[in-house]
Every structure is written in structure tokens, then in C-alpha cells.
Write a protein that holds these residues in place. Structure first.
Motif, PDB file in Angstrom:
ATOM      1  N   UNK A   1       0.791  -1.225   0.000  1.00 36.67           N
ATOM      2  CA  UNK A   1       0.000   0.000   0.000  1.00 36.67           C
ATOM      3  C   UNK A   1       0.822   1.274   0.000  1.00 36.67           C
ATOM      4  N   UNK A   2       2.116   1.145   0.184  1.00 38.01           N
ATOM      5  CA  UNK A   2       2.960   2.343   0.191  1.00 38.01           C
ATOM      6  C   UNK A   2       3.349   2.722  -1.243  1.00 38.01           C
ATOM      7  N   UNK A   3       3.769   3.977  -1.466  1.00 36.59           N
ATOM      8  CA  UNK A   3       4.188   4.384  -2.819  1.00 36.59           C
ATOM      9  C   UNK A   3       5.614   3.944  -3.107  1.00 36.59           C
ATOM     10  N   UNK A   4       5.946   4.005  -4.410  1.00 40.21           N
ATOM     11  CA  UNK A   4       7.278   3.602  -4.849  1.00 40.21           C
ATOM     12  C   UNK A   4       7.818   4.610  -5.858  1.00 40.21           C
ATOM     13  N   UNK A   5       9.103   4.884  -5.745  1.00 39.91           N
ATOM     14  CA  UNK A   5       9.766   5.677  -6.776  1.00 39.91           C
ATOM     15  C   UNK A   5      11.185   5.175  -6.922  1.00 39.91           C
ATOM     16  N   UNK A   6      11.488   4.597  -8.079  1.00 41.13           N
ATOM     17  CA  UNK A   6      12.838   4.140  -8.393  1.00 41.13           C
ATOM     18  C   UNK A   6      13.386   5.021  -9.500  1.00 41.13           C
ATOM     19  N   UNK A   7      14.602   5.473  -9.314  1.00 37.31           N
ATOM     20  CA  UNK A   7      15.172   6.396 -10.292  1.00 37.31           C
ATOM     21  C   UNK A   7      16.347   5.765 -11.040  1.00 37.31           C
ATOM     22  N   UNK A   8      16.410   6.110 -12.308  1.00 37.49           N
ATOM     23  CA  UNK A   8      17.466   5.635 -13.182  1.00 37.49           C
ATOM     24  C   UNK A   8      18.013   6.843 -13.941  1.00 37.49           C
ATOM     25  N   UNK A   9      19.321   6.995 -13.943  1.00 39.66           N
ATOM     26  CA  UNK A   9      19.910   8.079 -14.727  1.00 39.66           C
ATOM     27  C   UNK A   9      20.988   7.523 -15.649  1.00 39.66           C
TER      28      UNK A   9
ATOM     29  N   UNK B   1      15.906  13.928 -20.419  1.00 39.92           N
ATOM     30  CA  UNK B   1      16.467  13.007 -21.410  1.00 39.92           C
ATOM     31  C   UNK B   1      17.181  11.830 -20.769  1.00 39.92           C
ATOM     32  N   UNK B   2      17.872  12.087 -19.652  1.00 39.06           N
ATOM     33  CA  UNK B   2      18.697  11.043 -19.042  1.00 39.06           C
ATOM     34  C   UNK B   2      18.131  10.547 -17.717  1.00 39.06           C
ATOM     35  N   UNK B   3      16.823  10.715 -17.523  1.00 37.66           N
ATOM     36  CA  UNK B   3      16.213  10.303 -16.275  1.00 37.66           C
ATOM     37  C   UNK B   3      14.964   9.498 -16.567  1.00 37.66           C
ATOM     38  N   UNK B   4      14.863   8.339 -15.937  1.00 43.37           N
ATOM     39  CA  UNK B   4      13.723   7.456 -16.146  1.00 43.37           C
ATOM     40  C   UNK B   4      13.273   6.983 -14.780  1.00 43.37           C
ATOM     41  N   UNK B   5      11.999   7.176 -14.458  1.00 43.72           N
ATOM     42  CA  UNK B   5      11.500   6.903 -13.116  1.00 43.72           C
ATOM     43  C   UNK B   5      10.397   5.861 -13.165  1.00 43.72           C
TER      44      UNK B   5
ATOM     45  N   UNK C   1      15.358   4.077 -23.250  1.00 43.08           N
ATOM     46  CA  UNK C   1      15.464   3.598 -21.874  1.00 43.08           C
ATOM     47  C   UNK C   1      14.376   2.578 -21.580  1.00 43.08           C
ATOM     48  N   UNK C   2      14.693   1.623 -20.732  1.00 47.76           N
ATOM     49  CA  UNK C   2      13.796   0.501 -20.460  1.00 47.76           C
ATOM     50  C   UNK C   2      13.779   0.203 -18.969  1.00 47.76           C
TER      51      UNK C   2
END
Lengths: 111, 111
Positions: A16-24, A71-75, A33-34
Motif C-alpha cells: 500500500x505504500x508508494x514507490x519511486x525508483x530512479x534511473x539516470x 532526457x537522461x532520467x527514467x523513473x 530507456x527501459x
């Protein structure tokens, strides 16, 4: 050469908690990006891919979403995690087509 | 629907012998094939690739064979070394499209 940075390496979150994963991405401009997920016995499953800022394609309907604000960030995000969201999440990038460069991955455990 | 299949989840080989990892695919539009190697808690790293215009590609101890009529490819490692112990993913793509991965084969090379 292209380098993919992912964090955190491990994450334990309650249901039930939120999630945020970051990729640069470092070393290239305008990469594809995938986001992939490796779950037990299921190999590498493509979740989302992006060919540019604000352009997201979803491969699998699910509880997750992705965004590419730069451009270089995918979340990779979720508003409410499910137990089934547990897995090993990998960000990958490609330039043209020479295969992918992967990040080191995030081990997510939903409890 | 799994378009790339690795039917052997695991393989054990003695050091110095040949390791043969197999992969089958169903999509006749696939024209580029790759093998990735993955250690636990790390992202996959590119190993070797082959395009559909070739039937063999060799890089040191690693050779990939492609049989287009059978929609089959294999990775040969000769001689196998304990450091080769890892999960190997086969991947395939239609031109410049997203990679489709198999479920992986866990290779164990014993001394």
C-alpha cells in the motif's frame, strides 16, 4: 560509453505504500530507456520503454507507471504497492542498437 | 506469451569442459540475438551477439551459433571456468526493437 545508474540497491516497502525508483544515464544523449523486472522463475520482463522525454510505452498492464521528465532520467513509480510487485528491477539503456547497458538493479521486497 | 525460450533452467559442467546453453525463439521477425551474463544482485552484462545474416560468431572462449530454419541459437563456452558460473539470458529483437529475453539458464561450473 554509456553508464546506467540505479538506486537504491535494496528496498523494503509495506503493502500500500508508494514507490519511486530512479534511473539516470551518463555518457550518451537521447538514449532509449527501459525498465525490466526479474521475478522468480520469470526471467526478464519488459515493463516500460521510452524513446524520448515524455514518451512512455507500457508492455504489461499493472500497478506501475513510468515517467521520463528529462532526457537522461527514467523513473518507475507506484501509488500503492502490492505483494506481487516484489522483484528485481533493472533499468537499461541503448543507443541505436548495440544491445543494452543495464544498471545494477534494485531488489524490492514488499511486505 | 514467451517468444524466447530457454528450456533448461540450470546446467552443471565440469571445469575445462564445454558448456552449451540453448535458446529457441518463435518470432520469425527476430533478426538480432544476444547473450547476457548475470551474477546475483547485479545487472546483466552483454556477452556476445549475432545478427541473422550470420550463423556463427566467436569471441574468445564464447561462440554463438544461429540456426534460423530451426529458430534456435546456442552459446558454447570452451573451456568452461568456475568464474563462468552465472545466469545466462538469451535475448532477441526485431530490427531496433525492444529486446525479448528468455527466462535464463543458471550455469554452474565445478572445479
Amino acid at each position: 560509453s554509456q553508464t546506467i545508474h540505479q538506486w537504491p540497491a535494496t528496498l523494503v516497502q509495506p503493502v500500500g505504500s508508494p514507490l519511486s525508483l530512479e534511473c539516470t544515464v551518463e555518457g550518451t544523449s537521447n538514449p532509449n530507456l527501459y525498465w525490466y523486472r526479474q521475478a522468480a522463475g520469470r526471467g526478464l520482463q519488459l515493463l516500460f520503454y521510452s524513446v524520448g522525454i515524455g514518451q512512455i510505452s507500457s508492455e504489461v498492464p499493472q500497478n506501475l507507471s513510468a515517467s521520463r521528465p528529462q532526457d537522461r532520467q527514467f523513473i518507475l513509480s507506484s501509488k500503492k504497492l502490492l505483494l506481487s510487485d516484489s522483484g528485481f528491477y533493472l533499468c537499461a539503456g541503448s543507443m541505436g542498437f548495440d544491445g543494452y547497458t543495464f544498471g545494477s538493479g534494485t531488489r524490492l521486497t514488499v511486505v | 506469451d514467451q517468444q524466447v525460450k530457454q528450456n533448461s533452467p540450470s546446467l552443471s559442467v565440469q571445469e575445462g569442459r564445454i558448456s552449451i546453453l540453448n535458446c529457441d525463439y518463435t518470432n520469425s521477425m527476430f533478426d538480432y540475438f544476444l547473450w547476457y551474463k548475470k551474477y546475483p544482485a547485479e545487472g546483466p552484462t552483454f556477452l556476445i551477439s549475432i545478427s541473422s545474416i550470420k550463423d556463427k560468431n566467436e569471441d574468445g572462449r564464447f561462440t554463438v551459433f544461429l540456426n534460423k530454419s530451426a529458430k534456435h541459437l546456442s552459446l558454447h563456452i570452451v573451456p568452461s571456468q568456475p568464474g563462468d558460473s552465472a545466469v545466462y539470458f538469451c535475448a532477441a529483437s526485431p530490427s531496433r526493437g525492444a529486446l525479448n529475453f528468455g527466462k535464463g539458464t543458471s550455469l554452474l561450473v565445478t572445479p
